[in-house]
Motif scaffolding. Structure first.
Motif, mmCIF file in Angstrom:
data_model
loop_
_atom_site.group_PDB
_atom_site.id
_atom_site.type_symbol
_atom_site.label_atom_id
_atom_site.label_comp_id
_atom_site.label_asym_id
_atom_site.label_seq_id
_atom_site.Cartn_x
_atom_site.Cartn_y
_atom_site.Cartn_z
ATOM 1 N N SER A 1 5.659 20.060 -1.083
ATOM 2 C CA SER A 1 4.531 19.425 -0.344
ATOM 3 C C SER A 1 4.516 17.727 -0.478
ATOM 4 C CB SER A 1 3.505 19.927 -0.543
ATOM 5 O OG SER A 1 3.391 21.348 -0.185
ATOM 6 N N ALA A 2 4.671 17.421 -1.696
ATOM 7 C CA ALA A 2 4.406 15.919 -2.042
ATOM 8 C C ALA A 2 5.655 15.294 -1.745
ATOM 9 C CB ALA A 2 4.328 15.952 -3.678
ATOM 10 N N LEU A 3 7.234 15.847 -1.926
ATOM 11 C CA LEU A 3 8.202 15.262 -1.439
ATOM 12 C C LEU A 3 8.326 14.847 -0.172
ATOM 13 C CD1 LEU A 3 10.977 14.049 -2.187
ATOM 14 C CD2 LEU A 3 11.752 16.314 -2.004
ATOM 15 N N GLN A 4 7.919 16.059 0.521
ATOM 16 C CA GLN A 4 7.758 15.463 2.132
ATOM 17 C C GLN A 4 7.081 14.701 2.594
ATOM 18 O OE1 GLN A 4 5.386 18.235 4.713
ATOM 19 N NE2 GLN A 4 6.947 18.430 6.294
ATOM 20 N N LEU A 5 5.729 14.420 2.069
ATOM 21 C CA LEU A 5 4.783 13.441 2.452
ATOM 22 C C LEU A 5 5.316 12.018 1.790
ATOM 23 C CD1 LEU A 5 1.707 15.522 1.784
ATOM 24 C CD2 LEU A 5 2.422 14.247 3.845
ATOM 25 N N GLY A 6 5.901 12.191 0.573
ATOM 26 C CA GLY A 6 6.534 10.812 -0.174
ATOM 27 C C GLY A 6 7.591 10.330 0.903
ATOM 28 N N ILE A 7 8.469 10.891 1.431
ATOM 29 C CA ILE A 7 9.600 10.577 2.211
ATOM 30 C C ILE A 7 8.960 10.028 3.680
ATOM 31 C CG2 ILE A 7 11.299 11.140 3.652
ATOM 32 C CD1 ILE A 7 12.140 13.279 1.279
ATOM 33 N N ALA A 8 7.925 10.963 4.120
ATOM 34 C CA ALA A 8 7.384 10.615 5.623
ATOM 35 C C ALA A 8 6.628 9.386 5.251
ATOM 36 C CB ALA A 8 6.363 11.721 5.861
ATOM 37 N N ASN A 9 5.844 8.967 4.221
ATOM 38 C CA ASN A 9 5.046 7.818 4.168
ATOM 39 C C ASN A 9 5.747 6.730 3.953
ATOM 40 O OD1 ASN A 9 2.158 8.628 4.424
ATOM 41 N ND2 ASN A 9 2.445 9.902 2.841
ATOM 42 N N CYS A 10 7.099 6.748 3.618
ATOM 43 C CA CYS A 10 7.935 5.661 3.901
ATOM 44 C C CYS A 10 8.004 5.130 5.371
ATOM 45 C CB CYS A 10 9.497 5.887 3.604
ATOM 46 S SG CYS A 10 9.638 6.151 1.838
ATOM 47 N N GLY A 11 7.263 5.704 6.121
ATOM 48 C CA GLY A 11 7.403 5.313 7.397
ATOM 49 C C GLY A 11 6.221 4.140 7.468
ATOM 50 N N PHE B 1 0.861 -1.073 -0.126
ATOM 51 C CA PHE B 1 -0.048 0.035 0.008
ATOM 52 C C PHE B 1 0.835 1.218 -0.068
ATOM 53 C CE2 PHE B 1 -1.612 3.470 2.543
ATOM 54 C CZ PHE B 1 -2.984 3.749 1.860
ATOM 55 N N TYR B 2 1.741 1.278 0.783
ATOM 56 C CA TYR B 2 2.774 2.417 0.989
ATOM 57 C C TYR B 2 3.673 2.649 -0.264
ATOM 58 C CZ TYR B 2 0.952 2.401 5.681
ATOM 59 O OH TYR B 2 0.069 2.411 6.857
ATOM 60 N N ALA B 3 4.087 1.464 -0.851
ATOM 61 C CA ALA B 3 4.825 1.759 -2.077
ATOM 62 C C ALA B 3 4.022 2.364 -3.280
ATOM 63 C CB ALA B 3 5.309 0.462 -2.629
ATOM 64 N N THR B 4 2.834 1.901 -3.445
ATOM 65 C CA THR B 4 2.069 3.035 -4.620
ATOM 66 C C THR B 4 1.797 4.189 -4.131
ATOM 67 O OG1 THR B 4 0.042 1.550 -3.759
ATOM 68 C CG2 THR B 4 1.159 0.610 -5.574
ATOM 69 N N TYR B 5 1.158 4.260 -2.995
ATOM 70 C CA TYR B 5 0.974 5.634 -2.316
ATOM 71 C C TYR B 5 1.981 6.676 -2.284
ATOM 72 C CZ TYR B 5 -1.053 8.501 1.542
ATOM 73 O OH TYR B 5 -1.637 9.469 2.340
ATOM 74 N N ILE B 6 3.224 6.235 -2.250
ATOM 75 C CA ILE B 6 4.119 7.125 -2.021
ATOM 76 C C ILE B 6 4.602 7.503 -3.608
ATOM 77 C CG2 ILE B 6 6.974 7.437 -1.683
ATOM 78 C CD1 ILE B 6 6.352 5.402 0.583
ATOM 79 N N ALA B 7 4.584 6.653 -4.458
ATOM 80 C CA ALA B 7 4.941 6.647 -6.170
ATOM 81 C C ALA B 7 4.045 7.835 -6.361
ATOM 82 C CB ALA B 7 4.729 5.528 -6.875
ATOM 83 N N CYS B 8 2.789 8.134 -6.125
ATOM 84 C CA CYS B 8 1.882 8.837 -6.739
ATOM 85 C C CYS B 8 1.769 10.361 -6.073
ATOM 86 C CB CYS B 8 0.272 8.172 -7.133
ATOM 87 S SG CYS B 8 -0.435 7.994 -5.569
ATOM 88 N N GLU B 9 2.160 10.524 -5.175
ATOM 89 C CA GLU B 9 2.151 11.795 -4.483
ATOM 90 C C GLU B 9 2.795 13.011 -5.392
ATOM 91 O OE1 GLU B 9 2.058 11.206 0.432
ATOM 92 O OE2 GLU B 9 4.105 10.664 -0.657
ATOM 93 N N ILE B 10 3.987 12.950 -5.610
ATOM 94 C CA ILE B 10 4.567 14.186 -6.639
ATOM 95 C C ILE B 10 3.716 14.280 -8.016
ATOM 96 C CG2 ILE B 10 6.217 15.302 -7.770
ATOM 97 C CD1 ILE B 10 8.194 14.201 -5.418
ATOM 98 N N PRO B 11 3.575 13.181 -8.674
ATOM 99 C CA PRO B 11 2.736 13.282 -9.976
ATOM 100 C C PRO B 11 1.487 13.985 -9.879
ATOM 101 C CG PRO B 11 3.874 11.411 -9.836
ATOM 102 C CD PRO B 11 4.252 11.864 -8.614
#
Length: 503
Positions: free
Chosen positions: A422-432, A99-109
């Motif tokens: 904004s998206a990069l911060q959340l992308g990194i953070a959601n790796c949690g 879930f987090y792999a695909t979640y993170i991948a689409c945040e910046i786009p």
């Protein structure tokens, strides 16, 4: 109120090097008579009240559905999901991680296309998509189908939070953002409380239609999300200009206050006049990526989310294994309590953060609450004391999130830089989420000493990262006062000497 022009709020200023730059011209902001202080206060209250009652509740519902639909798997687990699908605990964790792999991948786009598609269409579309996918989780029959549907769920949900933060930055001033994000982020903590109650009620449906109780959790919650996506489409405005609940006078005033023309300090807001005409540039994306602030706040947020996600996914299991309840259904009800404690504190901290105009400084006081909770729960054996510590853990982490979430957006100006950060911060953070899914293996129960200790270490790191960023922002503000950013005067973004970094 006199007519306020929109497209003519810009002029050009020639710097010493002869280069013309686009700057707002405050001399033409208000045509004749200035707005009196009493009129300014009256219009501000009226505009904020209308936006707070028409927009924030809708975003609250979207975020509530988002967390319900991603964490309800924890409630389903203790009701027999693993047994019915015939999967091991390791396979279950893999399904959580994808879930987090695909979640993170689409945040910046997602954030980069938000402006083209418009928030009114994009945010409800994402909600509709993950609502349908959540319903599909109620019909999975094997590891493969469970894994695939969880991957699709992450893909659909990933763009919501960065999109909402970017959306709100065009509606509110920097000093108003934390409270609003704090209010809709309480949906996160309430989803834990409401999710436990809802799971307890829906599980009682079983068996019905040949479906076990845990399946009805996904089906009913997915249907609710689909319904709310339709409500969001009908109620969310694309921007201030299209907000039907505002009068023409209020629209003009709302745009004016966001554009820095009725505030006493130009540093209070972002130059949305410049952003309105801003064209996409890779240099702005690069400026967002290679920004020390985003990496400090993102890694701190990563540490916090490692704790929050693991807390949400495994709290019912942890309570169940402490044997302070007689069955799994009672564990669902007991899981409500920590969230109920955290919710009002989160709103209070967000309110104070806006009033004091402080972000990181507030976190230096909230994070130690969670640190104490994890330090104690990792080293005691009393089930009652352990359960009490879950309230401290939830309170310290949830109260920190609005501040860190809005801080990066507050200190970024230029649409595409802010969209990127904004998206990069959340992308990194959601790796949690990857940490969260593997930090509490069943074999470590019921004490989970290793998992608690890992989260404790991450939260201690977060505290020092936040302290470092506060000091870095202080340095930038000091350098601007000393003239080191003079060449960026009038540039219309966060490098402008008049743009003050919030601490």
């Amino acid at each position: 109120m006199a007519s306020i022009r929109d497209s003519e709020f810009a002029t050009e200023k020639v710097q010493g090097d002869g280069k013309a730059v686009h700057v707002p011209d405050s001399s033409i902001d208000i045509p004749s008579a200035s707005i009196s202080d009493s009129d300014h206060a009256r219009l501000t209250r009226r505009v904020l009240f209308k936006m707070d009652t028409r927009i924030i509740p809708v975003l609250f519902l979207l975020f509530l559905c988002s967390f319900l639909d991603r964490t309800n798997v924890g409630n389903a687990k203790i009701l027999g999901l693993e047994t019915d699908l015939k999967i091991s605990n390791q396979r279950y964790n893999e399904c959580l991680a994808v879930f987090y792999a695909t979640y993170i991948a689409c945040e910046i786009p997602s954030n980069l296309v938000l402006r083209k598609i418009t928030p009114r269409i994009w945010l409800p579309f994402l909600t509709l998509a993950w609502g349908i996918v959540t319903m599909c989780l109620g019909f999975v029959r094997s590891f493969g189908s469970f894994f695939a549907v969880r991957a699709l769920l992450g893909l659909a949900e990933g763009g919501l939070l960065p999109g909402m933060v970017l959306y709100l930055s065009g509606l509110y001033t920097r000093q108003e953002m934390a409270l609003r994000i704090g209010i809709f982020y309480t949906a996160n903590s309430l989803s834990g409380a409401f999710g436990g109650l809802l799971a307890r009620g829906l599980s009682a449906i079983a068996p019905r239609g040949g479906l076990e109780g845990w399946r009805w959790i996904f089906i009913i919650e997915g249907l609710l999300t689909v319904a709310i996506s339709a409500i969001a489409y009908l109620l969310l405005p694309t921007s201030i200009s299209t907000a039907t609940f505002l009068t023409d006078e209020e629209k003009e005033f709302a745009k004016l206050r966001i554009q820095r023309h009725t505030t006493s300090s130009a540093s209070d807001n972002i130059d949305t006049v410049h952003e309105k005409d801003e064209q996409f540039k890779w240099s702005e994306v690069s400026r967002g990526i290679f920004n020390l602030q985003v990496w400090l706040t993102a890694t701190a947020y990563f540490s916090i989310l490692s704790g929050l996600y693991s807390f949400g996914l495994f709290l019912p299991t942890i309570i169940n294994e402490l044997h302070i309840t007689s069955n799994a259904n009672q564990s669902q009800l007991w899981s409500v309590i920590p969230y109920a404690v955290a919710t009002p504190v989160t709103v209070l901290v967000a309110f104070a953060s806006d009033r004091l105009k402080l972000r990181g400084v507030m976190m230096l006081f909230t994070l130690p609450i969670a640190i104490i909770g994890y330090a104690v729960i990792a080293n005691i054996s009393s089930p009652q004391a352990k359960f009490a510590m879950t309230s401290l853990m939830a309170t310290g982490m949830y109260a920190s999130v609005p501040c860190v979430l809005v801080w990066n957006s507050n200190n970024s100006a230029g649409h595409y830089k802010r969209a990127t950060t904004s998206a990069l911060q959340l992308g990194i953070a959601n790796c949690g989420g990857f940490v969260a899914t593997f930090v509490y293996p069943s074999i470590d129960g019921p004490l989970y000493h290793k998992g608690h200790t890992i989260i404790l270490g991450l939260l201690v790191y977060a505290w020092f990262a936040i302290l470092t960023n506060v000091l870095w922002c202080m340095k930038i503000n000091r350098d601007k006062k000393n003239g080191k950013y003079a060449k960026f005067e009038g540039c219309g973004d966060d490098r402008d000497p008049s743009f003050t970094m919030l601490l």
